[in-house]
Design a protein around this motif. Structure first.
Motif, PDB file in Angstrom:
ATOM      1  N   THR A   1      -8.451   4.296  -6.799  1.00  0.00           N
ATOM      2  CA  THR A   1      -7.151   4.373  -6.832  1.00  0.00           C
ATOM      3  C   THR A   1      -6.579   5.621  -6.262  1.00  0.00           C
ATOM      4  O   THR A   1      -7.200   6.208  -5.553  1.00  0.00           O
TER       5      THR A   1
ATOM      6  N   SER B   1      -3.338   4.652 -11.072  1.00  0.00           N
ATOM      7  CA  SER B   1      -2.364   3.965 -10.541  1.00  0.00           C
ATOM      8  C   SER B   1      -2.321   4.295  -8.955  1.00  0.00           C
ATOM      9  O   SER B   1      -3.086   5.354  -8.534  1.00  0.00           O
TER      10      SER B   1
ATOM     11  N   CYS C   1      -0.349   2.854  -4.873  1.00  0.00           N
ATOM     12  CA  CYS C   1       0.511   2.163  -4.169  1.00  0.00           C
ATOM     13  C   CYS C   1       0.162   1.894  -2.853  1.00  0.00           C
ATOM     14  O   CYS C   1      -0.289   2.511  -2.193  1.00  0.00           O
ATOM     15  N   THR C   2       0.524   0.805  -2.295  1.00  0.00           N
ATOM     16  CA  THR C   2       0.544   0.421  -1.053  1.00  0.00           C
ATOM     17  C   THR C   2       1.838   0.431  -0.432  1.00  0.00           C
ATOM     18  O   THR C   2       2.877   0.735  -1.041  1.00  0.00           O
TER      19      THR C   2
ATOM     20  N   THR D   1       3.090  -2.906  -2.740  1.00  0.00           N
ATOM     21  CA  THR D   1       2.636  -3.226  -4.204  1.00  0.00           C
ATOM     22  C   THR D   1       2.072  -2.083  -4.717  1.00  0.00           C
ATOM     23  O   THR D   1       1.540  -1.114  -3.983  1.00  0.00           O
ATOM     24  N   CYS D   2       2.520  -1.585  -6.090  1.00  0.00           N
ATOM     25  CA  CYS D   2       1.935  -0.741  -6.869  1.00  0.00           C
ATOM     26  C   CYS D   2       1.208  -1.339  -7.765  1.00  0.00           C
ATOM     27  O   CYS D   2       1.208  -2.406  -8.411  1.00  0.00           O
TER      28      CYS D   2
ATOM     29  N   THR E   1       0.648  -5.243 -11.476  1.00  0.00           N
ATOM     30  CA  THR E   1       1.123  -4.904 -10.252  1.00  0.00           C
ATOM     31  C   THR E   1       2.781  -4.929 -10.510  1.00  0.00           C
ATOM     32  O   THR E   1       3.221  -5.626 -11.181  1.00  0.00           O
TER      33      THR E   1
ATOM     34  N   ASN F   1       6.375  -2.332  -4.845  1.00  0.00           N
ATOM     35  CA  ASN F   1       6.957  -0.987  -4.520  1.00  0.00           C
ATOM     36  C   ASN F   1       8.103  -0.989  -3.657  1.00  0.00           C
ATOM     37  O   ASN F   1       8.162  -1.122  -2.482  1.00  0.00           O
TER      38      ASN F   1
END
Length: 161
Positions: free
Chosen positions: A111, A130, A132-133, A136-137, A156, A159
């Motif tokens: 993560t 947590s 994020c990309t 998406t988180c 999810t 983001n």
């Protein structure tokens, strides 16, 4: 007499304030170096030899460690991280509990950050993670089952930040 009582009350308030600040270990972020680094003992490396996430990365990326007393028993656990995660912005985190001269892995996730909670289960605090990309988180909640941390919840969200 009044001034001595006043000084005593201020002293007690300061001590209580300082104790309250130490009630929870810090949160840990992949991109930030650990503040109090420690060497990774050979016994910890041996304990992780059967962990594919560890062995796939050990010779290729830097690792760092710090000691933190998660369960407040006076014996510090070893927190290890590496930049070998499942994406360009992910890090691998392990927690190993000391067992005399050996270590036992009790936690792993890949993560961006882990957060040490206030709620304790079987003496250990809950941990959230947590990352994020671009789109998406990802979020995870872990609890200790008496032997190791287990994933309790995962979700999810888009983001949109």
């Amino acid at each position: 007499m009044r001034s001595a009582f006043f000084v005593l009350m201020i002293t007690l308030a300061l001590v209580a304030s300082m104790s309250a600040q130490k009630t929870k270990p810090a949160d840990f972020y992949g991109e930030e170096p650990f503040r109090n680094r420690t060497a990774i003992p050979n016994a910890a490396i041996s304990a992780l030899q059967n962990d594919k996430n560890f062995t796939d990365c050990w010779n290729f990326v830097p690792f760092e460690a710090t000691s933190v007393d998660l369960n407040r028993d006076g014996v510090k656990e070893l927190l290890i991280k590496s930049s070998c995660g499942n994406s360009a912005t992910s890090y691998s985190f392990w927690i190993l509990a000391r067992r005399g001269r050996t270590f036992k892995p009790v936690f792993f996730t890949a993560t961006m950050a882990i957060y040490i909670g206030n709620k304790k289960v079987k003496g250990y605090p809950d941990i959230s993670a947590s990352g994020c990309t671009a789109n998406t988180c990802f979020f995870q909640d872990f609890s200790f089952n008496g032997d190791e941390y287990i994933l309790k919840r995962e979700w999810t969200r888009p983001n949109v930040d």
